[in-house]
Design a protein around this motif. Sequence first.
Motif, PDB file in Angstrom:
ATOM      1  N   ARG A 154       0.824  -1.204   0.000  1.00 34.44           N
ATOM      2  CA  ARG A 154       0.000   0.000   0.000  1.00 34.44           C
ATOM      3  C   ARG A 154       0.862   1.260   0.000  1.00 34.44           C
ATOM      4  NH1 ARG A 154      -5.271  -1.044   0.720  1.00 34.44           N
ATOM      5  NH2 ARG A 154      -5.839  -3.102   1.515  1.00 34.44           N
ATOM      6  N   ILE A 155       1.987   1.193   0.699  1.00 34.58           N
ATOM      7  CA  ILE A 155       2.939   2.300   0.750  1.00 34.58           C
ATOM      8  C   ILE A 155       4.297   1.703   0.394  1.00 34.58           C
ATOM      9  CG2 ILE A 155       4.010   4.039   2.233  1.00 34.58           C
ATOM     10  CD1 ILE A 155       1.494   3.996   3.947  1.00 34.58           C
ATOM     11  N   PRO A 156       5.085   2.342  -0.442  1.00 31.73           N
ATOM     12  CA  PRO A 156       6.368   1.741  -0.861  1.00 31.73           C
ATOM     13  C   PRO A 156       7.362   1.618   0.291  1.00 31.73           C
ATOM     14  CG  PRO A 156       6.164   3.990  -1.665  1.00 31.73           C
ATOM     15  CD  PRO A 156       4.837   3.625  -1.095  1.00 31.73           C
ATOM     16  N   VAL A 157       8.257   0.645   0.156  1.00 25.29           N
ATOM     17  CA  VAL A 157       9.340   0.484   1.126  1.00 25.29           C
ATOM     18  C   VAL A 157      10.667   0.912   0.517  1.00 25.29           C
ATOM     19  CG1 VAL A 157       8.246  -1.386   2.390  1.00 25.29           C
ATOM     20  CG2 VAL A 157       9.678  -1.932   0.430  1.00 25.29           C
ATOM     21  N   ARG A 158      10.705   1.081  -0.772  1.00 26.70           N
ATOM     22  CA  ARG A 158      11.946   1.427  -1.467  1.00 26.70           C
ATOM     23  C   ARG A 158      12.607   2.630  -0.804  1.00 26.70           C
ATOM     24  NH1 ARG A 158      14.490   0.620  -6.380  1.00 26.70           N
ATOM     25  NH2 ARG A 158      12.938  -0.944  -6.958  1.00 26.70           N
ATOM     26  N   GLY A 159      13.884   2.474  -0.509  1.00 26.88           N
ATOM     27  CA  GLY A 159      14.649   3.568   0.073  1.00 26.88           C
ATOM     28  C   GLY A 159      14.456   3.693   1.569  1.00 26.88           C
ATOM     29  N   SER A 160      13.475   4.502   1.984  1.00 27.89           N
ATOM     30  CA  SER A 160      13.346   4.855   3.402  1.00 27.89           C
ATOM     31  C   SER A 160      12.451   3.908   4.203  1.00 27.89           C
ATOM     32  CB  SER A 160      12.780   6.276   3.526  1.00 27.89           C
ATOM     33  OG  SER A 160      11.476   6.321   2.974  1.00 27.89           O
ATOM     34  N   SER A 161      11.895   2.875   3.574  1.00 24.29           N
ATOM     35  CA  SER A 161      10.990   1.949   4.281  1.00 24.29           C
ATOM     36  C   SER A 161       9.797   2.696   4.873  1.00 24.29           C
ATOM     37  CB  SER A 161      11.721   1.192   5.394  1.00 24.29           C
ATOM     38  OG  SER A 161      12.658   0.309   4.853  1.00 24.29           O
ATOM     39  N   GLN A 162       9.175   3.557   4.060  1.00 20.77           N
ATOM     40  CA  GLN A 162       8.084   4.387   4.554  1.00 20.77           C
ATOM     41  C   GLN A 162       6.914   3.565   5.076  1.00 20.77           C
ATOM     42  OE1 GLN A 162       8.271   7.678   4.998  1.00 20.77           O
ATOM     43  NE2 GLN A 162       6.314   7.463   6.056  1.00 20.77           N
TER      44      GLN A 162
END
Length: 890
Positions: free
Chosen positions: A531-539
């Motif tokens: 639902r929310i991306p994890v790429r990079g900052s693991s939001q």
Amino acid sequence: MRKTLLILLSVLAIPGVSEAKLKKSMKKECLVCHENWLLEAKVKSPKLLTKRAFAAADKLMCLSCHDGSMADDRLTFLGLNHFSHPVNKKVPEDFKIPKGFPLKDGKLYCGTCHTPHTKTGSEKKLDYTFMRYPNVNSALCIKCHEANSKHGMNHPILEDTKGKLKPEFALKIKELGGKVTRNGELQCESCHSAHRGRAKEALLEPVNRSQLCAVCHIDNVNSKEHPNFRNHPIHKKFPKGADLAFFKEQKAITESVECLTCHKVHKEKNKHLVVAEEGKLCILCHVEQKAVNLTKHNINGNSCKSCHTPHKAKGRELWSREIPENAFDYASLINAKGKDDILCLSCHYPQSVVDGKKVEDVGLLTHPTGKKVKEKVHLPLPGGTMSCTTCHDPHHAYNNSPKGKFLREPRLKLCYTCHKQEADVKNGPHGEIDKKRWKRGDCAACHNVHKAKGGYLSRVVYGEISPMEPPVDGFCLACHDPEGMAKHKIKQSVFNEHPVGVKNPTDKLPGKKVSCVTCHNPHTHKEELLRIPVRGSSQLCLTCHSDQNLKGTPHDLLNNREVKLTEKERKELLKKGACSACHTPHNPKFKVLWALEPGKGKTIGEKLCSSCHAKGGLAADKTVGKHTHPMGREVTEKNLKMIENSRLPLINQMTGHPAKRGEPGVLDCMTCHNPHNGADNERLTRYTVAGDSALCTACHVKEGAVIGTPHDMRVVHKDFKNALGKSVLKDGVCSACHVPHRAKDSLLWATEIKKVTDNRMSNYCLTCHSKGGVAEDKVVKYYTHPHKDVVLRNFNRPGRQGDWPLFTKDGKEVHVGGEIACETCHDPHVWSKWQKNPPGKPVEGTVINSFLRNRDVSGSICVDCHGLDALYRYKFFHYKQARSGKESYR
């Protein structure tokens, strides 16, 4: 006049004519009507006002008296010329006038029905006086209008209405000037009046707004004045496409839908006097619904009547079918709350049989109804909420197929009308499920709208899961199973995956409890269906775990230049997010969702941290070393109690998380460190280390008394120009002697130990308090206590003050057989209680040996052996002059 007088005189002269008879005959004076005879004698007179001769029973002749000047006329001729029975009207050729009812020039006139020469009637029977035929029970009317009284083709009257007319309706008819029979039955004059009509066709009331019909049929109307949803509405506009030409041909009301739009009063062969056959009447207006005749809902050819009735319906939408109790029970069971659901369920409930055929039900798990739709849709929403008829049109399917499911649109288009966001499934991995059977992105690959097999309208069967887990997880695991469709993506680890069934800490992700769909959207095309991306900052992770952001810490490996990552490692870390350096939500390799192979160690923390903090790991330069802070069972129960009081967490070795109240826990890496961030951002410690060593003194409260004493290097070295001073400023008070990791010796000793004596414990002190040491100005020259052939005992006894420990040569504390070391008499952390100057503020002349355990040797271990001579023996260790040649001091 002479002629008239002669006639009157001749009448009076007739023998046998009494005065009474004369009076009676005067009421029927011939000349009253036959005045035209007198006019014939004067027709040539130039002084006459009119030369026209009136025929007997001419309309104007009748009105010469019945002109309203008499009281009876005012009540009788209300609708004259407008709404009365027509006169001076030519009779149609196909209309047969009965014998004895004369016409004038082929036209109706007053004398057609009336004559003063009739034998019928009397003064007491004014209802049919001067009528050619007694109008008892509308007999006169029926003489001409026989066709309008035939049984079955006309509005019922007389014997057909015996015992059916309610008294209140009869009263209304009389108030309008109508009549009923003596037996309370309807007759022609119940609706018509030859002279007192108020509407066309000599009706007592108009019918253009169903006024006359509503007098009696009040239970069968539904209007603004008389609302009753169980009847067909009236006073309504015709729907678009209605066949108005047909209704006009039938001379029905077409200005609006009224009673006489559908019904005829006379000469109608159809049942219920409707203007067309029942199977065809409804679709004259409801044109869009006529396709129902081609569907299963046309039960036994009854068309609309299979489900609807125009009057006295059983439920909403003019429902004609009785709704069984089983249907209500079923609606409650499946939580059907749509406005019209019960109508559909009146047939579609389990074990329902209609006309000998079993009817299919929707199952126990079916699409919900009664809910508001957030999106603006073109589908019908009865009462503003979803209902069976939102998706289904009970009259036809979108393609008019007899085998259709009555869907308003093609199945996929219908689903996507409300579920717009879920339409993205076509572009994601779930849009490729079972291509051979389903179309791309077909909802039916996973869901059944009716007769589902599991929660969320699941098409697949899944077994029982933990009561703590949401049902949707079972839906996911039905495919993500070793024998499921998604067996390439299943749980394989023996360690727990990301928890589900626990309280959702945020409202930014769906669900009150955490489930698979809290993080994953099965309908999206986004990476990993997140639902929310994890790429990079693991939001995505930080949405819930907001207090565990690694940004700016040494564990932010993507931005930590000291950590050397390969290009492959960097790409993988960037793709899966910063948190993936240590954690993975699925198939972890150890507890706490650990993504790495665990390292060596006795505790969970040691195994987790040594994945990187070990030789060959990413943090090989930051290992704990041989001598490190004790963990696990090495910590005594007493020290564990101090840890609990310090509010530093003990770690549950079953879960790897901080132990809750009442749970077992031990000192572990995460007791002092917060691997995600901390008060000390560089060391990731829970409390700061620099300055007062708050982390250390949180547990070691007693030892915290060293602050402000001569052992507080910040006090001794005020300029902090030397290396030790700078180190203490950075690493805290305790760091002058101790470090938690990579220590040089036991007791977490921070510096190399000098071997000044053969006792390690004393050497800790003498490393500084010896020539070349930091405290070489405070050297103890005489310190050796004899230990050969001497057995020392440290035990409690009356008079003993405090603890005076003994130590073995390797520094281990014992109660029997140890040696006296510096720490036997001194506590290096606690300033002597008898020091008069405040701690931390030494002045000139202050005694430098103020770390003694007691003020003097009274009650000390020295007294155990030496008694009162102990003071002199004590001085032997510190003062040269005490070392005399006396035998007693050797």
